[in-house]
Design an enzyme around this catalytic site. Sequence first.
Site, PDB file in Angstrom:
ATOM      1  CB  SER A  88      -0.955  -0.052   1.200  1.00 12.14           C
ATOM      2  OG  SER A  88      -1.985   0.883   1.076  1.00 12.14           O
ATOM      3  CG  MET A  89       2.052   5.470   2.355  1.00 13.90           C
ATOM      4  SD  MET A  89       1.795   6.397   3.889  1.00 13.90           S
ATOM      5  CE  MET A  89       2.872   5.466   5.008  1.00 13.90           C
TER       6      MET A  89
END
Length: 287
Positions: free
Chosen positions: A102-103
């Site tokens: 994700s991030m």
Amino acid sequence: MTCDAEELRLRLPHIELAAQAYGPAQGAPVIALHGWLDNAATFARLAPKLNGMRIIAVDFAGHGHSDHRPPGGGYALWDYVHDILLVAEQLGWQRFSLLGHSMGAIVALLLAATFPEKVRRLALVDGLIPPTTEADGAVATLAEALQGRLALSAKRKPVYPSVERAALVRQRGVGHVSFEAAQLLAQRGLMSVEGGFTWRTDSRLTLATPLRLTQAHVNAFVGALNCPTNLVLAEQGLLAHRDGLDQLLAATSISVERLPGGHHLHLDDEEGAQLVADCFNPFLSAP
């Protein structure tokens, strides 16, 4: 399967970060980067399944057991890139692979594109590029972010009577996770306070981003990648219906694997973690 990880403290010139280490000390070096509002425990199921790797799963600044940024500071993506460059320097790793979810996958992309001489391979789980805002939306984006910052002092973190209750709330949060996965994240992400438990995460992490990259910026970073990259996309993940992603990927040499599961497929259950490990073991161990 999860296994006990070695706890590390990484004292950088400007901040102290926490991390969990997996695998043999002389294994192939891998820095693992978690998603927004998660922590290093996101790799608790996956990391033990990656063979022959020395995996350092970092709590980003403001997350898990890492320090928060000082007053007045923020959490821009490029600040995380700077932190991880210093982590690698402290570990004595001149070249290493990156594992990002994700991030964390976005930070890994920015680092690999900007410092290609440092990154050997890039293994990404349901993450690649950040949300974008074109120039004509920048004024409204900045206004929203600054208004949120001005109002932040009046907000208080929720307090939960038990770890289980906090895990139930996290289960239903952004990037829905299984209850077992939420418990793993909660066990590392909570702290005791009067009346129960609250999250260790810095409240500033919930603020809107003051300035986002444009699509042209994103294209430039993706186009600058020159290391082998393997992207696992979850069929029910956050990128499943991302506009323009297929066209972007078609113009690259990024290898894409589509697997059943949600955004946290590597953590939700042992089956999902094994599927991801089956993709990454041959990829990360390749010469």
